[in-house]
Scaffold this active site. Sequence first.
Site, PDB file in Angstrom:
ATOM      1  N   HIS A  93     -32.422  12.617 -30.182  1.00 62.52           N
ATOM      2  CA  HIS A  93     -31.300  11.730 -30.502  1.00 62.52           C
ATOM      3  C   HIS A  93     -31.177  11.643 -32.027  1.00 62.52           C
ATOM      4  O   HIS A  93     -32.173  11.517 -32.736  1.00 62.52           O
ATOM      5  CB  HIS A  93     -31.514  10.344 -29.895  1.00 62.52           C
ATOM      6  CG  HIS A  93     -30.274   9.516 -29.958  1.00 62.52           C
ATOM      7  ND1 HIS A  93     -29.846   8.918 -31.123  1.00 62.52           N
ATOM      8  CD2 HIS A  93     -29.338   9.234 -29.022  1.00 62.52           C
ATOM      9  CE1 HIS A  93     -28.705   8.294 -30.895  1.00 62.52           C
ATOM     10  NE2 HIS A  93     -28.375   8.462 -29.618  1.00 62.52           N
ATOM     11  N   GLU A 153     -23.323  15.220 -28.708  1.00 61.53           N
ATOM     12  CA  GLU A 153     -23.076  13.906 -29.301  1.00 61.53           C
ATOM     13  C   GLU A 153     -22.716  14.064 -30.777  1.00 61.53           C
ATOM     14  O   GLU A 153     -23.616  14.123 -31.634  1.00 61.53           O
ATOM     15  CB  GLU A 153     -24.333  13.042 -29.208  1.00 61.53           C
ATOM     16  CG  GLU A 153     -24.779  12.745 -27.806  1.00 61.53           C
ATOM     17  CD  GLU A 153     -25.519  11.413 -27.753  1.00 61.53           C
ATOM     18  OE1 GLU A 153     -24.955  10.467 -27.186  1.00 61.53           O
ATOM     19  OE2 GLU A 153     -26.613  11.314 -28.306  1.00 61.53           O
TER      20      GLU A 153
END
Length: 239
Positions: A93, A153
């Site tokens: 992430h 993302e």
Amino acid sequence: MLKQLLIGNWKSQGSVEEIHQFISAIGRLSAPENVRPVLCPPFVYLDLVKKRLPVGYSLGAQTCSFNLKGAFTGEINANMLQDVGCSYVLIGHSERQESLDILEKQMERAWESNLVPIFCIGEEAPSAWYSLAKKISYLSSISSASPFFVAYEPVWAIGGKIPPSCGYLVQALQYLKSHLKNSQGFIYGGGVRPENLKEILDLHMLSGILVGQSSFQQTVWTMLLAILETYGKVCKKQV
Ligand code: PEP
């Protein structure tokens, strides 16, 4: 049936009381048959969430150690995650800012522990595709015997309320898909909210959706789930 993943990355949010409230509120609903909801709470709450997981839900972790067990103070390894009931683990992430070298080791640890890694990848600024090259090169070298999902993302869209335009998303996903034919599927994350989810599903390019902090709001979560249940059914076709 091909199930759409709905991944809730709670990040550093929640308390025992708030989690009981959240699960009680969503627990009245079991997972729709065409959706696989995945809750990713902070490490310390994994066991609590696992014990109260609604039918059809899966558990995921937000990261894992790149080490095996041993003298690594404070580290949570992939075996431990599997032991407390995780099926998935987010790797890379953008908020964690880990190097590719570390991410590659985390992927290995995940597979060794039978966890399915969800590898997050996204450009730092609009159209900055060059920033993805090394990660794409690594991901494309993974053998098809080692399953993984790609979570696209765009870093600049995370935490906002508006995802990139549909044209931009199509361009980005086509680019990733053309290089990463070995992935189990592509997930989108970054600014997904109930108001824009249908538009994203309309692209017919995704195996799932990843939602950050707002996924821990019971009303947001149940709305997202309801949209995927009803609207997702007509959007199953993958490009
Ligand atoms: C994320 O942080 O992975 C994410 C998708 O966040 P948000 O939904 O807030 O954009």
